[in-house]
Design a protein around this motif. Sequence first.
Motif, PDB file in Angstrom:
ATOM      1  N   ALA A 718     -13.068  -7.811  -5.195  1.00 49.68           N
ATOM      2  CA  ALA A 718     -12.169  -7.680  -6.329  1.00 49.68           C
ATOM      3  C   ALA A 718     -10.755  -7.415  -5.835  1.00 49.68           C
ATOM      4  CB  ALA A 718     -12.621  -6.539  -7.221  1.00 49.68           C
ATOM      5  N   ALA A 719      -9.812  -7.960  -6.550  1.00 45.67           N
ATOM      6  CA  ALA A 719      -8.418  -7.607  -6.286  1.00 45.67           C
ATOM      7  C   ALA A 719      -8.250  -6.141  -6.675  1.00 45.67           C
ATOM      8  CB  ALA A 719      -7.516  -8.496  -7.121  1.00 45.67           C
ATOM      9  N   PRO A 720      -7.184  -5.500  -6.196  1.00 51.03           N
ATOM     10  CA  PRO A 720      -7.010  -4.080  -6.507  1.00 51.03           C
ATOM     11  C   PRO A 720      -7.071  -3.860  -8.010  1.00 51.03           C
ATOM     12  CG  PRO A 720      -5.380  -4.781  -4.923  1.00 51.03           C
ATOM     13  CD  PRO A 720      -6.116  -6.019  -5.341  1.00 51.03           C
ATOM     14  N   ASN A 721      -7.873  -2.928  -8.423  1.00 51.26           N
ATOM     15  CA  ASN A 721      -7.970  -2.624  -9.845  1.00 51.26           C
ATOM     16  C   ASN A 721      -8.274  -1.148  -9.968  1.00 51.26           C
ATOM     17  OD1 ASN A 721     -11.056  -2.159 -10.303  1.00 51.26           O
ATOM     18  ND2 ASN A 721     -10.905  -3.948  -8.984  1.00 51.26           N
ATOM     19  N   PRO A 722      -7.780  -0.523 -11.018  1.00 52.08           N
ATOM     20  CA  PRO A 722      -7.962   0.928 -11.124  1.00 52.08           C
ATOM     21  C   PRO A 722      -9.368   1.344 -11.533  1.00 52.08           C
ATOM     22  CG  PRO A 722      -6.679   0.085 -12.964  1.00 52.08           C
ATOM     23  CD  PRO A 722      -6.930  -1.071 -12.058  1.00 52.08           C
ATOM     24  N   PRO A 774     -10.672 -19.571  -4.814  1.00 50.68           N
ATOM     25  CA  PRO A 774      -9.369 -19.584  -4.145  1.00 50.68           C
ATOM     26  C   PRO A 774      -8.938 -18.218  -3.615  1.00 50.68           C
ATOM     27  CG  PRO A 774      -9.170 -20.053  -6.521  1.00 50.68           C
ATOM     28  CD  PRO A 774     -10.609 -20.117  -6.177  1.00 50.68           C
ATOM     29  N   SER A 775      -9.460 -17.155  -4.175  1.00 50.43           N
ATOM     30  CA  SER A 775      -8.995 -15.851  -3.689  1.00 50.43           C
ATOM     31  C   SER A 775      -9.709 -15.417  -2.410  1.00 50.43           C
ATOM     32  CB  SER A 775      -9.197 -14.792  -4.768  1.00 50.43           C
ATOM     33  OG  SER A 775     -10.533 -14.364  -4.757  1.00 50.43           O
ATOM     34  N   LEU A 776     -10.721 -16.178  -2.000  1.00 51.98           N
ATOM     35  CA  LEU A 776     -11.426 -15.770  -0.793  1.00 51.98           C
ATOM     36  C   LEU A 776     -10.613 -16.156   0.433  1.00 51.98           C
ATOM     37  CD1 LEU A 776     -14.988 -16.830  -1.890  1.00 51.98           C
ATOM     38  CD2 LEU A 776     -14.236 -14.513  -1.426  1.00 51.98           C
ATOM     39  N   GLN A 777     -10.526 -15.243   1.361  1.00 54.62           N
ATOM     40  CA  GLN A 777      -9.760 -15.489   2.578  1.00 54.62           C
ATOM     41  C   GLN A 777     -10.349 -16.643   3.357  1.00 54.62           C
ATOM     42  OE1 GLN A 777      -7.001 -13.955   4.427  1.00 54.62           O
ATOM     43  NE2 GLN A 777      -6.622 -13.521   2.298  1.00 54.62           N
TER      44      GLN A 777
ATOM     45  N   ASN B 482      -5.231  -7.949  -1.255  1.00 49.59           N
ATOM     46  CA  ASN B 482      -4.006  -7.275  -1.681  1.00 49.59           C
ATOM     47  C   ASN B 482      -2.931  -7.479  -0.620  1.00 49.59           C
ATOM     48  OD1 ASN B 482      -2.437  -5.633  -3.320  1.00 49.59           O
ATOM     49  ND2 ASN B 482      -3.262  -3.711  -2.513  1.00 49.59           N
ATOM     50  N   ALA B 483      -2.891  -8.733  -0.114  1.00 51.82           N
ATOM     51  CA  ALA B 483      -2.131  -8.992   1.108  1.00 51.82           C
ATOM     52  C   ALA B 483      -0.648  -8.632   0.974  1.00 51.82           C
ATOM     53  CB  ALA B 483      -2.294 -10.450   1.500  1.00 51.82           C
ATOM     54  N   ALA B 484      -0.038  -8.986  -0.161  1.00 46.14           N
ATOM     55  CA  ALA B 484       1.408  -8.760  -0.294  1.00 46.14           C
ATOM     56  C   ALA B 484       1.726  -7.268  -0.241  1.00 46.14           C
ATOM     57  CB  ALA B 484       1.903  -9.360  -1.602  1.00 46.14           C
ATOM     58  N   ASN B 485       0.894  -6.477  -0.918  1.00 44.22           N
ATOM     59  CA  ASN B 485       1.156  -5.035  -0.910  1.00 44.22           C
ATOM     60  C   ASN B 485       0.886  -4.417   0.454  1.00 44.22           C
ATOM     61  OD1 ASN B 485       2.083  -4.439  -3.577  1.00 44.22           O
ATOM     62  ND2 ASN B 485       0.024  -4.940  -4.316  1.00 44.22           N
ATOM     63  N   VAL B 486      -0.114  -4.957   1.169  1.00 38.91           N
ATOM     64  CA  VAL B 486      -0.376  -4.439   2.515  1.00 38.91           C
ATOM     65  C   VAL B 486       0.810  -4.761   3.423  1.00 38.91           C
ATOM     66  CG1 VAL B 486      -1.853  -4.649   4.556  1.00 38.91           C
ATOM     67  CG2 VAL B 486      -2.883  -4.522   2.292  1.00 38.91           C
ATOM     68  N   GLU B 487       1.385  -5.923   3.207  1.00 41.61           N
ATOM     69  CA  GLU B 487       2.555  -6.295   4.002  1.00 41.61           C
ATOM     70  C   GLU B 487       3.712  -5.334   3.736  1.00 41.61           C
ATOM     71  OE1 GLU B 487       5.074 -10.332   4.346  1.00 41.61           O
ATOM     72  OE2 GLU B 487       2.899 -10.575   4.081  1.00 41.61           O
TER      73      GLU B 487
END
Lengths: 1006, 512
Positions: A718-722, A774-777, B482-487
Amino acid sequence: QEVQISGVVKSSFDDVPLPGVNIMIVGTAQGTQTDFDGNYTIDANPGDVLKFSYVGMKAKEVTVGANTTINVALEEDSQQLDAVIVTALGIEKEEKALTYAAQEVSGDELTKVKQTNPINSLSGKSAGVTITRSSSGLGGAAKVVLRGNSSTSNNDPLYVIDGVPMLNSGNGSNGAEPGTDIFGGQTGNRDGGDAMSMINPDDIASMTVLKGASASALYGSQGANGVILITTKKGKDGALAVNFNSSFTVDNVMSLPELQSEYQSNSVGQPIAENGRVADPKSWGAKVNGLDNDARDFFNTGYTSINSMSLTAGNQKAQTYFSYANTMGEGVIPENRLNRNNLTLRETAKFLDEKIDVSASINLSDQRIWNRPTNGLYSNPLTGVYLNPVGISRDMYKNKYEYFNSDTNMMDQYASSFDETIQQNPYWLINRNQSKDIAQRVLANVAVKYQITDDFSLQSRGSYDKSFFTFDKRMYAGTDTNNSGTNGRYIYEKTENTQQYIDLIANYNKKVSEDFGITALLGTSLTKYKIGDQLFIDSGRDGVGLNYPNIFTLANVATTNNMRQSVGNREVQSVFGSVNFDYKGMLYLDVTGRNDWSSTLANTDSYAFFYPSVGLTGVLSEMFTMPEAISFAKVRASYAEVGKDIPVYATVPLNQISATGPNVGSPVFAPIEGETLKPERQKSFEIGTEWRFFQGRLGLDFTYYDTKTSDQIFYIQAAPNPYGYSQNIVNAGEISNKGFEIVVNGKPFANDKFTWNTALNFAKNDNEVISVHPSLQDGEAIITARGVNGYEYSLIEGENFGSIKARSLIRDENGTPVISDSGTLLSTDFETVAYAQPDFTLGWNNSFDVGDFTINFLIDGKFGGDVVSVTEAINDYYGVSQATADARNNNGGMVNVVDENGTSSQITAQDYYTAVGGRAGMLGEYVYDATNVSLREFSVGYRLAFNDGFIQRVNFSIIANNLFFFYKDAPFDPNIAASTGLGLQGVDIYNLPSTRSIGLNINVNF
Amino acid sequence: TEDFKDINTNPHGISDESLQQRFNNIGAKFPPMFANVIRVEPAWNYQLQHNLNADLFSGYMTTPTPFAGNISNQTYSLNSGWNQFIWTDAYDANDGNGVMPYARGIDEQVELAGDESSKMFSYISDIIKVTAMHRISDVFGPLRYSKYNDYETTGAYDSQEEAYNAFFADLGTAIDQLKAFEGQPQFTPFDLSEFGGDIAKWRTYANSLRLRLAIRVSNVDPALAKTEGEKSLSSDAGLLESENMAIDMQGFIHPLATISEGWGDIRMSAEMESILKGFNDARLETFFQPALGNGVEGEYKGIRLGIAIEAKSDYGDHSKLGTYLGGLTSKDWMTTAEVYFLKAEAALRGWTGAGDAQANYESGIRASFAQHGAGGVEDYIMDVTSTPSDYVDAVNASNSIAYASDVKIAYDATAPKEEQLEQIITQKWIAMFPDGQEAWSEFRRTGFPKIFPVVVNNSGGTIDTDIQVRRINFVDTEKNTNAANVEAATALLKGPDNGGTRLWWDTGSNNL
């Protein structure tokens, strides 16, 4: 005045007598069959018409005259016009009208060499079916893949018994996919067996493999991975017939890893501790003559005994089929036993001038498996068996796997080592870590068909399919505390799976004009699933586990932290229909559609999803005049879209009470905020052609297909989420499978002395991961993360399905390993080193009839693909493998390396294998070509027919399975999967070695 | 299809609505927060959260296991697969993980409730949150903290300086506001600490934690440190001087017991051997067990970190951790001993209200001996001769090394301040065992006690052998999602994102 007519029925083509030809007096219910030599007798009146019919032959009618001997020669029906095949929803269709590839395998074919899981018998007998047996031995599941893996979630085909989808949820079948942990969890990766393994192979009349989406589109969301249709036997009209079949095979392990017996462990000569521990668990000591290191002693000769009996009786109005089978076996690992009982009763009847057909059946099975082998590193006796320090007596640990520990006043494990916690005394594990798997199944089916007019019929089917699974594992105090509490560990699990199915189908069948016919159906179905309804209690491994040592009862469980319940509920409602147009028996158009509404789609844009298919067949041999050699030719093309449901509850994320503490945890995953989910979609196109030559003596079937599966279900980071979701569940990605299948059938020789039937199945599949989310590295979806081990399994864009990733040595241009300044071997990062899927598969099945003898053999080959062996890597690390002895014997025990400046150097074999081997080692050095060709089945049968006796027929056969490999590169059997789940493909982690079975089968007909 | 939503709802799950009974919508979010500051279960999680990094780098313990062919954290090849857990334990909300998401959930539920009395839960949640997150910051530096609760900005990092200011603000508010709630029982059912829901004690702990953080920033920002430190020293909340802050382990065994006894993956360090044996410290017999083999049977024998090890058996029979760990029912978040040592240093720095450095130092030692039931503390305090002994490797003599200091036990108030600080920190280091995270932070801040450098450095040049490891690089899941924020966070560091870069409060010298 009735007279007795007798005669012989032969084939006109080769003059061979035909057994089992049906002879009916037209207009009556009277009839008989020919015996094995083609002889028959029947009482008839002069003027009666006798109808001789036989599958694959043109029926012939003869009027009874003055002559009491009527010999008949039947012509082969070169166009196979009558050949019907069971297709989706149990609809029988003319084979020539099919617009897709379907391949039928008869029950006889399947039971020639019997397997405890009948699906294994399909291997090599149908093109495009890849079967990988699990390493859990007796009663284990099988991984069946039709036309390549296409999905990230599940690639199991749908099994349909007599038209009703069968519950085979998850390959582990107790509701969950089998374990995919390299360590094997704490109790070993369990294989719960699959539903197919519970079926009595003798009840199967035939299996039809529907490989493409077009063939299975009528099953909608369930049919995306193809369908295997099973038609079971039913009662026959006629006198009571009893069949008794008994087979007994003995099983021996083959393809064990090669162990060395030249270099002993440094422990030899050192004191052994009271608990059995040796000074050095590895075998990197001195070279000594006369060592013995044979792991084979650990294994037993297993046996499998299958006794089955079937009985059929009936008249024209009602028929009964009853069967009972018992399977007993002992595995090659001591203490592994299986006992299975199957009972089937099937009634078929006709009412109201035969307008109503009713069929009801009930199957009961009960299977008990003691100490089912597991794989993985923990709780697996094979680690200890192979890693036994060379020169340290195996017998000592066999004869004494426990000792009296005066500190605790009880017995404790006596083991040479707990090194890396992956090895314990194997005899302790098999005697003091015992498990019991019970599987019980009830399957009840009812079907009613009402032929309202000649053109129109209504049918309804219902089934209730329920399985009960119990798992009970008892680990005694003294078990490695990585896996067990200090007072032992008790795991008790009860699971129920339920499926309720009902459908209603209206059929319409009309010959509109001389040239034009139409067949249509419209149906609806409702299926309710309750999968993995489980109660799980585990005393756990942390702390004491049990209050009082070695008392295995729930009241003794020390904490309530490892209890949980789970269930997967789902309901699918469907409406489906199909229309077939037939023009002059030469052109067929087939259109189907199905709409499913699934409960799993709650909170998405729509509950509904629609699956269409269209197909066209042209029978060239009807359209054009063909040369005489060509007896039949057709071309076909079809397109279909099918899909796959999304996982239960995915759209309703809820908090959960933690199973290991009092916490309430947030859901593990959820859809991305603002996004919804939809079913996975598979679009498939196939074309094919079928040809028969020389009156059907040679047949050729070719299919090309192109399948794209999109909107795959992925769990992504997941992308950063609270909310702290670590994963999102999303639709994404596309996987492509393209390939072709060739089936060649031939009867090169056929006369009354000698007949040779041969069938060749060839399938090639190319699959490629076109895209992932697409979000997978780096376009990579990790299925099994490396964790602390050396194996990783991923889907990577642009690569084949299932990339095995590992580290490898860095080598210079000459292939010499490179070392760093400090002398350590340099390794690459994790890179793709192997693909598990074969490039193509080949099965060659042959049967020879010589007089009363029948000889069968099946050669099964898989070409391409790779396997990786963690077993070899760890064996090397411990210095027990033959490879390490060879390295120590050669080059003065040194391995040539170069430093980063290119200067030659050497390191010891031990340093080399310590760096390369081990579970976290450079598994890229342990990749083997999975190509293998084996003599899969071999049997020699002899049949004895008695003309007038109580016993009508006796068949004896010598049967053998997995006799030997013609070719194999891997040091183990690459056809055995560590797990039938998705995550551990192409890797050997102390898998149970495969077995060679040889035995005897006796079949008696009364 | 009307009942499809019901069918697709897991009957064994719980919605936030049904959690409202007995305030569990708020209260049920505390157990994971308590659990994840120092995770005890499963033991392998602790092993990756603290043990195979901070516990090693602090000089407390060494692993005899050559993990990944001896190319891993123990030889400065920082293993991202392991170190990931330090982060996910705080930020994920599944597998029993989670501090930040649950703290956010508490704030959200408190806001929904809308009444003043519920705010108490937010303040306590903030105290736990700071306890957990300053440790995360002390590993990585920048972290997601002050902007976390808003979905839009949740991925953004604070610099470590911003984060510490936020910690001080949160603690200050909690200490002030909780005064009004003293004596109220609502938190009692959810309190897994040994305070039993006593709000006054929570204030005391928060105030002590503020002192810890003030001392932590004393080199880099002496003014901020003095301000915050003196607030603590003068606060009516008081400091932990009679009772440790300890969290009940809910029936689980201390993970170090499992890792040491069960798995054989952790042993006594060379530094512990040098210092405790050199000091004739009675706590040695509590903290460790005599070796079982490797030629040193019966001795207390540690292993030097980062040496060449081929097999576990090479050093596997060196001293295990003490059996007392197996009997613990709670884990310490902060001990009274630590508070005395914090006050000793505050006194050394001349902060108002800190009292006398020597008196605090000696009280700290007494508190630690009392905690472990060790005898002879008065003689120990007076010992003017004992110094740490040199380390001798019993298996491979080339790993032997002299201890780089003659630090003594008896406090020498006349010595240069730097030497006094070495005495304070060395004793604090002993007293805080086995909390390697705090010990590693204090070592990096002060350079004490003297920790031996590694012999084998597999960092590929990113970590200097003599300067030693200063932090752990940002984790892969963050880089992936969260690549941009890690940068942006990397730019907030004093150097590249690797283990050789010093944190904000790590100035490289003591400003005394």
